[in-house]
Scaffold this active site. Structure first.
Site, mmCIF file in Angstrom:
data_model
loop_
_atom_site.group_PDB
_atom_site.id
_atom_site.type_symbol
_atom_site.label_atom_id
_atom_site.label_comp_id
_atom_site.label_asym_id
_atom_site.label_seq_id
_atom_site.Cartn_x
_atom_site.Cartn_y
_atom_site.Cartn_z
ATOM 1 N N TYR A 193 40.192 39.718 38.370
ATOM 2 C CA TYR A 193 39.979 39.651 39.821
ATOM 3 C C TYR A 193 41.302 39.799 40.549
ATOM 4 O O TYR A 193 42.378 39.548 40.003
ATOM 5 C CB TYR A 193 39.275 38.359 40.225
ATOM 6 C CG TYR A 193 40.171 37.135 40.260
ATOM 7 C CD1 TYR A 193 40.393 36.381 39.116
ATOM 8 C CD2 TYR A 193 40.798 36.749 41.442
ATOM 9 C CE1 TYR A 193 41.215 35.255 39.150
ATOM 10 C CE2 TYR A 193 41.621 35.629 41.487
ATOM 11 C CZ TYR A 193 41.834 34.891 40.336
ATOM 12 O OH TYR A 193 42.648 33.796 40.359
ATOM 13 N N CYS A 194 41.172 40.225 41.808
ATOM 14 C CA CYS A 194 42.348 40.310 42.681
ATOM 15 C C CYS A 194 41.944 39.709 44.016
ATOM 16 O O CYS A 194 41.042 38.879 44.084
ATOM 17 C CB CYS A 194 42.786 41.766 42.828
ATOM 18 S SG CYS A 194 41.532 42.812 43.598
ATOM 19 N N ALA A 195 42.589 40.145 45.094
ATOM 20 C CA ALA A 195 42.277 39.551 46.396
ATOM 21 C C ALA A 195 40.929 40.033 46.917
ATOM 22 O O ALA A 195 40.120 39.246 47.409
ATOM 23 C CB ALA A 195 43.371 39.876 47.399
ATOM 24 N N GLY B 125 39.109 43.008 45.324
ATOM 25 C CA GLY B 125 38.308 43.769 44.371
ATOM 26 C C GLY B 125 38.902 45.089 43.955
ATOM 27 O O GLY B 125 38.532 45.637 42.908
ATOM 28 N N TYR C 103 38.917 37.399 45.274
ATOM 29 C CA TYR C 103 39.129 35.996 45.672
ATOM 30 C C TYR C 103 38.627 35.750 47.096
ATOM 31 O O TYR C 103 38.092 34.697 47.399
ATOM 32 C CB TYR C 103 40.626 35.698 45.578
ATOM 33 C CG TYR C 103 40.981 34.242 45.699
ATOM 34 C CD1 TYR C 103 40.640 33.337 44.701
ATOM 35 C CD2 TYR C 103 41.664 33.765 46.822
ATOM 36 C CE1 TYR C 103 40.976 31.991 44.806
ATOM 37 C CE2 TYR C 103 42.007 32.424 46.930
ATOM 38 C CZ TYR C 103 41.657 31.548 45.926
ATOM 39 O OH TYR C 103 41.983 30.226 46.041
#
Ligand code: FAD
Length: 560
Positions: free
Chosen positions: A510-512, A514, A539
């Site tokens: 995951y990142c901020a 997607g 996130y």
């Protein structure tokens, strides 16, 4: 019936649906007699503007009255009678009985065609003291609220029952007037047309502006200066406004024996004709055909009433028209946030057992490098088998309405989700992005449909961890330090080529928002990791509802 030289159309209700029908009919047919019977003292007023006059944003009350019987007579030769309530319909004789509310006199009016545009009235739940609560449907209601606010014992607090569109508009406007506002909502989150993770953003925004929001809460009684909640809490309230939804005003149709839906809407065909071929119905009182399910649905929105008002005039004159299924496209402003939705939400799809795929993104409303870019949250719901767009939602400070309108247009035109990637939309840095947020949704839809990427949703993270997935945060160490998913390891996307050997088994990256997660998932897959999923929307999608659940003490809530 006495022979008449001119055909005669009677229209009951002189606001959005009724007046659109009357004026269109006149534009198409100069010879017909058109009579509009309106119970209230005003026609063609702007219901949608009422909350903004309460708040003082629309300063002049007269700005809400768009037409008068005199202006409509002058331009359209309409016979508009305010203060005239239709009390019954004799279908055999094609006659309505009308009460002149000023004189109390009853009179009969003949028709060739009758159009019911009686709208919908605010729901008044059978709660003790409900008569003490205000509602907001027309100018009379608005005047009563303003009189209360400006009265001798000027209230300092207000409770709004219902956190739908009208409820939140009122909350904002009352807060602008300096009142301390509490919103009480029976559902688990504000704005029930949205899903919880989108509504969570709105809910914390309301709280930021000082509005107290009580969800999953019922009002149990209204008192002169308070609202008592089902749990016993007593909230001081100098003003109480009910905004808990509307019900079709179909008593007239019911008494006339017209077919009604389970929820009391007047059933019409695609030409707005009721079960009586001489009687039509439009607007909030009429049942629409739902664009996703094809079933009957109530859509109490102004643009639908206006469109169908126009259409019914054409239908009466025999033009080949047919109402399109309703998408329920809607927008509301909440303390500077724009919230918009079209079609079905995820909860409704889940409850109907309809397969769906979910996509979240968090794009900037225009190019990030141009000053003033605002981030928004978008959600797209797609049929995984057909790629049909089932619905969309957006929340943000700017550019949200444009994106939802584009998606609504795509739905109306039957475009598939992947085809959004190929739309040619305007672009200059101050207006959009070379890859517009709508196009980006289409690209994600295309990747998912092609199996190039696999995603999991924010509410599936716990289950992923339980099944042994390693949670990999591919953001920078600084982002990771500022807040991360429980148990996540930090391995920035740019280091993955070198360090991917540290990872094995099922990986949840995951990142901020997607996007870097997608890059990471593609890279890891190509580097030989067979079981990689990306957290959809990253996130930023996971955090708001999780915060909301934690704040409400509902760890494992039905919200999911
Ligand atoms: P109405 O506009 O309700 O008009 C019906 C009329 O029929 C009424 O004036 C009533 O007095 C009259 N009538 C009823 N029975 C009789 C009778 N027996 N005899 C004579 N007259 C009768 N929609 C949006 O899309 N966007 C918005 O931002 C928005 N904001 C809103 C804000 C508020 C505060 C309200 C109340 C509504 C809002 N709506 C909004 C909804 C929108 O106003 C309605 O969908 C629309 O007005 C419906 O039009 P209509 O002609 O069906 O009914």
């Amino acid at each position: 019936m006495s022979p008449r030289a001119r055909r005669r159309t009677l229209i009951v209700g002189g606001v959005a649906g009724g007046m659109s029908a009357a004026t269109r009919l006149r534009r198409l047919d100069e010879s017909r007699e058109i009579v509009v019977l309106e119970r209230g003292d005003h026609v063609s007023f702007a219901n949608c503007g009422l909350p903004y006059h309460v708040g003082g944003v629309i300063e002049d009350r007269d700005d809400l009255v768009l037409q008068t019987p005199e202006s409509l007579a002058a331009r359209f030769a309409l016979d508009v009678r305010t203060g005239h309530e239709v009390v019954s319909v004799d279908r055999d004789r094609r006659v309505v009985t009308v009460r002149d509310r000023h004189t109390g006199r009853l009179l009969e009016e003949e028709y060739d065609e009758l159009v019911l545009a009686t709208g919908a009235s605010p729901l008044r739940p059978p709660i003790p003291g409900v008569e003490l609560a205000h509602a907001l449907r027309d100018l009379v209601d608005m005047d009563a609220i303003i009189a209360r606010l400006d009265g001798p014992d000027q209230p300092t607090s207000a409770v709004i029952v219902g956190a739908g569109f009208i409820g939140l508009e009122l909350a904002e406007n009352l807060a602008h007037r300096g009142l301390s506002v509490t919103v009480v909502e029976l559902a688990d989150h504000v704005l029930p047309p949205l899903d919880v993770e989108m509504a969570a953003v709105v809910q914390s925004h309301l709280q930021l502006f000082g509005v107290r929001v009580l969800t999953g809460t019922a009002a149990a009684a209204f008192e002169a200066d308070a609202v008592v909640l089902a749990g016993g809490e007593r909230i001081p309230a100098g003003l109480v406004v009910l905004a808990a939804g509307v019900v079709p005003e179909s008593a007239l149709a019911r008494a006339a024996g017209l077919e009604l839906s389970e929820r009391g809407g007047v059933v019409v065909d695609e030409r707005q004709r009721t079960s009586d071929p001489h009687i039509y119905a439009v607007g909030d009182v009429a049942v629409k055909r739902d664009a996703v399910s094809g079933e009957g649905v109530l859509v109490p929105l102004a643009q639908t009433a206006n469109r169908h008002g126009r259409l019914v005039a054409d239908a009466i004159l025999g033009r080949p028209v047919s109402a399109r299924p309703a998408l329920g496209t809607a927008v509301v402003g909440v303390f500077g946030l724009t919230v918009a939705a079209v079609g079905w939400n995820e909860r409704r799809l889940r409850e109907a057992g309809r397969p769906h795929r979910v996509i979240h993104t968090h794009p900037q409303h225009h190019a990030g490098y141009y000053p003033g870019a605002e981030q928004m949250a978008l959600k797209l719901l797609v049929d995984p088998d057909t790629d049909e767009i089932l619905g969309a939602q957006g929340v943000g400070r700017a550019g949200v309405d444009k994106r939802i309108d584009v998606i609504a247009t795509a739905m109306r035109g039957g475009l598939r989700a992947s085809e959004l990637a190929d739309l040619e939309l305007t672009y200059a840095p101050q207006y959009g992005s070379a890859k517009d947020p709508v196009a980006m949704l289409g690209m994600v839809a295309d990747n998912l449909a092609a199996g190039l990427t696999r995603t999991v949703q924010w509410h599936e993270v716990d289950a992923e961890v339980a099944r042994g997935a390693t949670v990999v945060d591919v953001r920078t160490p600084e982002e990771y330090a500022a807040g991360a998913l429980p148990g996540a390891v930090n391995l920035p996307v740019d280091d993955l080529r070198e360090r991917h050997g540290e990872l094995s088994g099922r990986l949840l990256v995951y990142c901020a928002a997607g996007q870097r997660g997608h890059v990471a998932a593609r890279l890891l897959t190509q580097l030989g990791h067979a079981d990689v999923v990306n957290l959809d929307g990253g996130y930023r999608t996971w955090q708001p509802p999780v915060d909301l659940l934690a704040a409400s003490g509902r760890e494992d809530s039905t919200l999911r």
